[in-house]
Enzyme design. Structure first.
Site, PDB file in Angstrom:
ATOM      1  N   SER A 138      29.525  52.777  37.329  1.00 55.49           N
ATOM      2  CA  SER A 138      29.118  52.898  38.696  1.00 55.49           C
ATOM      3  C   SER A 138      27.620  53.771  38.590  1.00 55.49           C
ATOM      4  O   SER A 138      27.467  54.313  37.561  1.00 55.49           O
ATOM      5  CB  SER A 138      30.215  53.850  39.320  1.00 55.49           C
ATOM      6  OG  SER A 138      29.673  54.357  40.423  1.00 55.49           O
ATOM      7  N   TYR A 151      35.788  61.393  39.879  1.00 58.00           N
ATOM      8  CA  TYR A 151      35.088  60.019  39.749  1.00 58.00           C
ATOM      9  C   TYR A 151      34.019  60.145  38.786  1.00 58.00           C
ATOM     10  O   TYR A 151      33.635  59.233  37.972  1.00 58.00           O
ATOM     11  CB  TYR A 151      35.011  59.477  41.050  1.00 58.00           C
ATOM     12  CG  TYR A 151      34.388  58.069  41.287  1.00 58.00           C
ATOM     13  CD1 TYR A 151      35.345  57.039  41.149  1.00 58.00           C
ATOM     14  CD2 TYR A 151      33.029  57.664  41.028  1.00 58.00           C
ATOM     15  CE1 TYR A 151      34.800  55.410  41.290  1.00 58.00           C
ATOM     16  CE2 TYR A 151      32.776  56.403  41.258  1.00 58.00           C
ATOM     17  CZ  TYR A 151      33.818  55.280  41.409  1.00 58.00           C
ATOM     18  OH  TYR A 151      33.443  53.844  41.682  1.00 58.00           O
TER      19      TYR A 151
HETATM   20  P1  NAD Z   1      39.389  47.797  44.793  1.00 56.37           P
HETATM   21  O1  NAD Z   1      40.315  48.882  45.136  1.00 56.37           O
HETATM   22  O2  NAD Z   1      39.225  46.626  45.491  1.00 56.37           O
HETATM   23  O3  NAD Z   1      39.828  47.547  43.361  1.00 56.37           O
HETATM   24  C1  NAD Z   1      40.478  48.310  42.453  1.00 56.37           C
HETATM   25  C2  NAD Z   1      41.289  47.499  41.393  1.00 56.37           C
HETATM   26  O4  NAD Z   1      41.994  48.258  40.744  1.00 56.37           O
HETATM   27  C3  NAD Z   1      42.491  46.578  42.463  1.00 56.37           C
HETATM   28  O5  NAD Z   1      42.812  45.437  41.663  1.00 56.37           O
HETATM   29  C4  NAD Z   1      43.697  47.542  42.370  1.00 56.37           C
HETATM   30  O6  NAD Z   1      44.906  46.855  42.274  1.00 56.37           O
HETATM   31  C5  NAD Z   1      43.264  48.132  40.726  1.00 56.37           C
HETATM   32  N1  NAD Z   1      44.222  49.302  40.285  1.00 56.37           N
HETATM   33  C6  NAD Z   1      44.468  50.379  40.972  1.00 56.37           C
HETATM   34  N2  NAD Z   1      45.074  51.176  40.500  1.00 56.37           N
HETATM   35  C7  NAD Z   1      45.621  50.631  39.107  1.00 56.37           C
HETATM   36  C8  NAD Z   1      46.438  50.742  38.090  1.00 56.37           C
HETATM   37  N3  NAD Z   1      47.059  52.161  38.110  1.00 56.37           N
HETATM   38  N4  NAD Z   1      46.699  49.934  37.164  1.00 56.37           N
HETATM   39  C9  NAD Z   1      46.119  48.632  37.464  1.00 56.37           C
HETATM   40  N5  NAD Z   1      45.319  48.313  38.432  1.00 56.37           N
HETATM   41  C10 NAD Z   1      44.959  49.313  39.349  1.00 56.37           C
HETATM   42  O7  NAD Z   1      38.053  48.711  44.517  1.00 56.37           O
HETATM   43  P2  NAD Z   1      36.645  48.041  43.817  1.00 56.37           P
HETATM   44  O8  NAD Z   1      35.707  48.424  44.719  1.00 56.37           O
HETATM   45  O9  NAD Z   1      36.806  46.498  43.645  1.00 56.37           O
HETATM   46  O10 NAD Z   1      36.466  48.599  42.448  1.00 56.37           O
HETATM   47  C11 NAD Z   1      36.384  47.999  41.190  1.00 56.37           C
HETATM   48  C12 NAD Z   1      35.659  48.862  40.149  1.00 56.37           C
HETATM   49  O11 NAD Z   1      34.479  49.028  40.555  1.00 56.37           O
HETATM   50  C13 NAD Z   1      36.372  50.434  40.023  1.00 56.37           C
HETATM   51  O12 NAD Z   1      36.250  51.137  38.588  1.00 56.37           O
HETATM   52  C14 NAD Z   1      35.301  51.176  41.039  1.00 56.37           C
HETATM   53  O13 NAD Z   1      35.114  52.376  40.689  1.00 56.37           O
HETATM   54  C15 NAD Z   1      34.065  50.260  40.520  1.00 56.37           C
HETATM   55  N6  NAD Z   1      32.899  50.591  41.628  1.00 56.37           N
HETATM   56  C16 NAD Z   1      33.154  50.078  43.125  1.00 56.37           C
HETATM   57  C17 NAD Z   1      31.885  50.283  43.777  1.00 56.37           C
HETATM   58  C18 NAD Z   1      31.875  49.878  45.194  1.00 56.37           C
HETATM   59  O14 NAD Z   1      31.108  50.002  46.073  1.00 56.37           O
HETATM   60  N7  NAD Z   1      33.122  49.037  45.791  1.00 56.37           N
HETATM   61  C19 NAD Z   1      30.815  50.784  43.308  1.00 56.37           C
HETATM   62  C20 NAD Z   1      30.546  51.275  41.838  1.00 56.37           C
HETATM   63  C21 NAD Z   1      31.778  51.096  41.304  1.00 56.37           C
END
Ligand code: NAD
Length: 256
Positions: A138, A151
């Protein structure tokens, strides 16, 4: 090229993980999807990808907060040429009020899961003679925001681990990198828009540009397709000498 390779993507029944899985499948990779649930819907997402892109696609349930389940995911996948460590959660609170169980869960899911999957996947990659490890970190792996101590700590940890793994594999046909997204328009982020509009008494565009994307100079969200494309690039032959580094997809956030 990723064609015919098998990619395992943790946390991929929604958001970025699903977007990355779809772009890898579009490029011809077989994909293993994962989350901690085991709903018909989860398996349906995999079936749709298989059908749309004519690749093998499976869904395997495994809870990324548990080390043994992380390792079992790799074992059950059979092959693992491309490992995408993507599962992640968030909790926002001042550090002196931060619930210890939330801290532990964020460290486990966002950081330690990548330790366990990487440890399990490396022997498989070595046996296959090729591998790509791509950690979804991130902008918070490179910089901080208040109230996100767990985080920010976990994502900085992932960036550090990425470098260490890259050095351990430097003389092998295996690379390890981290993608650092800024704000990405996922269903989770989309769902926050109506409440934020109400809170600030603003229209959709104004809330997006002045509140949500305040730190993203482009004032545009990154998309899950762009993150998927970045992963496809890191898995390509062109990226064979890119290892131990971060690739920001953040509209200029970390240039500020
Ligand atoms: P999201 O909530 O849509 O996806 C998260 C995924 O992780 C989901 O598929 C969820 O089911 C899964 N998950 C959660 N807990 C779990 C567990 N215990 N075991 C297995 N799977 C689990 O969110 P996202 O925005 O798609 O985030 C995905 C990644 O990207 C994360 O690591 C997040 O930190 C990172 N990220 C997101 C953003 C953003 O703006 N959305 C920005 C930077 C980084």
């Amino acid at each position: 090229t990723v064609k015919g390779k098998t990619a395992v993507i943790t946390g991929s029944n929604s958001g970025i993980g699903l977007g990355v899985a779809r772009e890898l499948a579009k490029a011809g990779a077989h994909v293993v999807l994962n989350s901690f649930t085991d709903r018909d819907e989860d398996h349906k997402i995999a079936a749709e990808i298989a059908n749309e892109f004519s690749v093998d696609a499976r869904y395997i349930k495994a809870d990324m907060s548990k080390g043994d389940e992380c390792r079992a995911l790799i074992e059950k996948s059979g092959a693992c040429d491309i490992l995408i460590n993507n599962a992640g959660i968030q909790h926002v609170a001042p550090i002196d009020e931060f619930p210890a169980e939330k801290w532990d869960a964020i460290i486990a899911i966002n950081m330690s899961s990548a330790f366990h999957t990487t440890a399990a996947a490396l022997p498989v990659m070595r046996a296959a003679g090729w591998g790509r490890i791509i950690n979804i970190a991130s902008a918070h792996g490179l910089t901080a925001s208040p109230f996100k101590s767990a985080y920010v700590a976990a994502k900085h940890g992932v960036v550090g681990m990425t470098k260490a793994v890259a050095l351990e594999t430097a003389q092998e046909p295996i690379t390890c990198n981290a993608i650092c997204p800024g704000y990405v328009l996922t269903p989770l982020v989309e769902a926050q828009i109506p409440d934020t509009m109400e809170k600030y008494n603003m229209g959709r565009e104004e809330v997006i540009k002045t509140v949500m994307l305040e730190r993203q100079p482009s004032r545009e969200f990154a998309t899950v397709e762009q993150l998927g494309g970045t992963a496809v690039f890191l898995a390509s032959d062109a990226a064979a000498q890119i290892t131990g580094t971060t690739l920001s997809v953040d509209g200029g956030w970390t240039a500020l």
